[in-house]
Design an enzyme around this catalytic site. Sequence first.
Site, PDB file in Angstrom:
ATOM      1  CB  THR A 120      -0.894   0.024   1.257  1.00 66.44           C
ATOM      2  OG1 THR A 120      -1.606  -1.202   1.305  1.00 66.44           O
ATOM      3  CG2 THR A 120      -1.877   1.183   1.217  1.00 66.44           C
ATOM      4  CE  LYS A 180      -5.077  -1.196   1.528  1.00 64.35           C
ATOM      5  NZ  LYS A 180      -5.506  -2.396   2.170  1.00 64.35           N
ATOM      6  CE  LYS A 191       1.662   2.080   3.974  1.00 69.01           C
ATOM      7  NZ  LYS A 191       2.151   0.763   3.632  1.00 69.01           N
TER       8      LYS A 191
HETATM    9  P1  NAD Z   1       5.941  -6.332   6.979  1.00 71.28           P
HETATM   10  O1  NAD Z   1       6.685  -5.228   7.643  1.00 71.28           O
HETATM   11  O2  NAD Z   1       5.631  -7.569   7.754  1.00 71.28           O
HETATM   12  O3  NAD Z   1       6.721  -6.776   5.633  1.00 71.28           O
HETATM   13  C1  NAD Z   1       7.492  -5.929   4.845  1.00 71.28           C
HETATM   14  C2  NAD Z   1       8.786  -6.659   4.530  1.00 71.28           C
HETATM   15  O4  NAD Z   1       9.546  -5.904   3.604  1.00 71.28           O
HETATM   16  C3  NAD Z   1       9.655  -6.894   5.745  1.00 71.28           C
HETATM   17  O5  NAD Z   1       9.921  -8.273   5.931  1.00 71.28           O
HETATM   18  C4  NAD Z   1      10.928  -6.113   5.428  1.00 71.28           C
HETATM   19  O6  NAD Z   1      12.106  -6.734   5.943  1.00 71.28           O
HETATM   20  C5  NAD Z   1      10.915  -6.114   3.933  1.00 71.28           C
HETATM   21  N1  NAD Z   1      11.742  -5.051   3.344  1.00 71.28           N
HETATM   22  C6  NAD Z   1      11.871  -3.773   3.749  1.00 71.28           C
HETATM   23  N2  NAD Z   1      12.736  -3.121   2.927  1.00 71.28           N
HETATM   24  C7  NAD Z   1      13.148  -4.003   2.005  1.00 71.28           C
HETATM   25  C8  NAD Z   1      14.035  -3.929   0.904  1.00 71.28           C
HETATM   26  N3  NAD Z   1      14.667  -2.798   0.589  1.00 71.28           N
HETATM   27  N4  NAD Z   1      14.243  -5.045   0.171  1.00 71.28           N
HETATM   28  C9  NAD Z   1      13.620  -6.198   0.481  1.00 71.28           C
HETATM   29  N5  NAD Z   1      12.756  -6.330   1.530  1.00 71.28           N
HETATM   30  C10 NAD Z   1      12.532  -5.249   2.276  1.00 71.28           C
HETATM   31  O7  NAD Z   1       4.603  -5.678   6.426  1.00 71.28           O
HETATM   32  P2  NAD Z   1       3.292  -6.415   5.901  1.00 71.28           P
HETATM   33  O8  NAD Z   1       2.297  -6.505   7.001  1.00 71.28           O
HETATM   34  O9  NAD Z   1       3.692  -7.661   5.192  1.00 71.28           O
HETATM   35  O10 NAD Z   1       2.733  -5.332   4.893  1.00 71.28           O
HETATM   36  C11 NAD Z   1       3.328  -5.139   3.616  1.00 71.28           C
HETATM   37  C12 NAD Z   1       2.482  -4.138   2.842  1.00 71.28           C
HETATM   38  O11 NAD Z   1       1.130  -4.615   2.749  1.00 71.28           O
HETATM   39  C13 NAD Z   1       2.391  -2.759   3.472  1.00 71.28           C
HETATM   40  O12 NAD Z   1       2.463  -1.797   2.465  1.00 71.28           O
HETATM   41  C14 NAD Z   1       1.042  -2.751   4.159  1.00 71.28           C
HETATM   42  O13 NAD Z   1       0.500  -1.463   4.262  1.00 71.28           O
HETATM   43  C15 NAD Z   1       0.234  -3.617   3.219  1.00 71.28           C
HETATM   44  N6  NAD Z   1      -0.910  -4.325   3.840  1.00 71.28           N
HETATM   45  C16 NAD Z   1      -0.761  -4.955   5.033  1.00 71.28           C
HETATM   46  C17 NAD Z   1      -1.851  -5.601   5.591  1.00 71.28           C
HETATM   47  C18 NAD Z   1      -1.727  -6.344   6.915  1.00 71.28           C
HETATM   48  O14 NAD Z   1      -2.771  -6.710   7.485  1.00 71.28           O
HETATM   49  N7  NAD Z   1      -0.530  -6.611   7.387  1.00 71.28           N
HETATM   50  C19 NAD Z   1      -3.098  -5.593   4.941  1.00 71.28           C
HETATM   51  C20 NAD Z   1      -3.206  -4.955   3.707  1.00 71.28           C
HETATM   52  C21 NAD Z   1      -2.093  -4.317   3.172  1.00 71.28           C
END
Ligand code: NAD
Length: 642
Positions: free
Chosen positions: A438, A513, A588
């Site tokens: 997102t 979204k 966010k």
């Molecule tokens: P998260 O923090 O668990 O996962 C993000 C991952 O990206 C981490 O493991 C981090 O180490 C990795 N990362 C960061 N920088 C990086 C880089 N330069 N190269 C490679 N990897 C890198 O977050 P999440 O909960 O998995 O959410 C991910 C996205 O999905 C976000 O944008 C969030 O807003 C969206 N989202 C989350 C949810 C939810 O319920 N968790 C629901 C809908 C949308």
Amino acid sequence: MSDIDIRTTGQAGRITLTRSKALNAMTYQMCLAIEEALEEWRNNDDVSVIVIDAEGDRAFCSGGDIAELYATGTQGDFAYGQKFWADEYRLNHKIFSYPKPVISFLQGFTMGGGVGIGCHGSHRIVGESSQIAMPEVGIGLVPDVGGSLMLALAPGRVGEYLGTTAARMNASDAIYAGFADTYIPQSMWKNAISALETEGDPTCLEAFATEAPEGVLSRQIAQIDACFAGESLDDIRRTLAADDSPFAEQARKMMARNAPLSMACTVEMIHRLRGPSLSMEKALDLEYRFTSRAMEHGDFLEGIRAAIIDKDRQPKWQYAEGDVPAVAVAKMLAPLGKNPLSLTQETDMNTFNIGFIGLGNMGAPMASNLAAAGHRVTGFDTAGTTAKGVEISATVEAACAGADFVFTMLPNGAIMRAVSAQVLPAMKKGATLVDCSTVDVDSARDVGAQAASIGIGFVDAPVSGGVGGAAGGTLTFMAGGSDTAFAAASGLFDIMGQKAVHCGGAGAGQAAKICNNMILGATMIATCEAFALADKLGLDRQKMFDVASTSSGSSWSMNTYCPAPGVGPKTPADNGYAPGFAAELMLKDLGLSQQAAEAVDADTPMGALARTLYARFVEDEDGRGKDFSAMLPRFEKRGRDS
Ligand code: NAD
């Protein structure tokens, strides 16, 4: 074969079911014989139309022949049933997409498997004795053979009603619900079939058609819509329980006979299917997820035992008392990994090389689902995280080299831009980058333009559905990008999710979204403050839920994600507000909506206030790390001036 007569007469390919003593129930052999005939006639210029009818007055076809399924299933052989259903669904799909007119004549019972043969052609003829139904929930299955497609397309909530009650439709009802097209008095069917054989053109049917006698569905539609609009089976049951009309009483009586897990899955399937991405392929795929698990994990064997083997009509259903847990429904409908339904005789699935960057809470299970479906997935995450079935590479570039698709699932727009700058040069021309994070609309548009300038497709495809949806393969994707890029990725969205809506060009997915989550943030706050006010007014929380969840106060926040512990379905509130969807992620998303609103000069006072409240909650009030529904305990503690 004595159970079916296949021949050509004049210009018609003729299929007559001749197993009238068994109400023309479809055997496996009959299924295969029909498929073979359709293949033979597909390119035969002497055959202009296909006509399917059946001998006997009582039934066109009362369903599938399930005795053999029971015999194999009770011996622990589930593969026979899985193959039977896969072959039957392939035939249903062939009838649905057949390039020549297929005309069926549906007297008496047309149920279950009979609907699969009789109700997917181009012209479905009903008469005075027609009785059509999808009664599968009575034996522990779900409406299948493509029936879920018609239920999802039926007017209002008629699909949920027919699928959970197994109510029978007369000719007029069947036309109203989309299971039939034309009423012709049965005394004229012989002449109508002769005309089809001679002329080879279904327009000749117009001369025989008359008005169908009155049905009941069109009169009941207001009650059906009021009672069957809930998010889940349990919502529907609660609404029916609070309604003392004869209609509700009759519906309760019919549903009491049926398997609760099957009914809950039926409602969920119809909801997932209804919408812009609805297709026969999707319907059959979802049905097959259930049926291929129905013997081992569902109530199918118990349903057949009670109805057909012991005939005691006392099935011992799972979840006979209380609600059906959402997780049980999700398990029955989860993707099938390496063995999904194939609608061609040979497996023709393309296997892709996929790079997956960002294996966090969301990315790891999404990548695993792609790998489980047979794709070669190579992943990378700076935190060194792993995912089942995914090969981990040492660098971003190595994960993307040679990939047909690269997915990113990252924390925010700045990181997504930085990672894309590494990913795009490493990708091969013609491949597609799909960003599921997102992020802000501008970041999506900019990366989309960079991708286009070097011949790489781009889709921004943020998701809703949370960690549970990522694990269960039930996410909703909101996608932006070109038609070509969206079409290329859509098979992969089907593996990871239940729905993908193409919202427009690059950035349109992110726009959808953030607008959606702005509604969610505001409705969650409204729901929480209403519960806190209700407490102070001395209202019982359960009563508050019973009223609001079935009236104009209803919303996803109230009905599906209720912030009050012990009330409604199981939610993070019942787990000490552990996220779920963390308050800081909601903050966010609300920030992104306000950033976008400012950029285009849109007035969003509720969204702005929701952002302020979540910022206070996360930054000053111990909300960080809690679910976004933990706004309720926040309001509980406060008075007007605090
Ligand atoms: P998260 O923090 O668990 O996962 C993000 C991952 O990206 C981490 O493991 C981090 O180490 C990795 N990362 C960061 N920088 C990086 C880089 N330069 N190269 C490679 N990897 C890198 O977050 P999440 O909960 O998995 O959410 C991910 C996205 O999905 C976000 O944008 C969030 O807003 C969206 N989202 C989350 C949810 C939810 O319920 N968790 C629901 C809908 C949308």
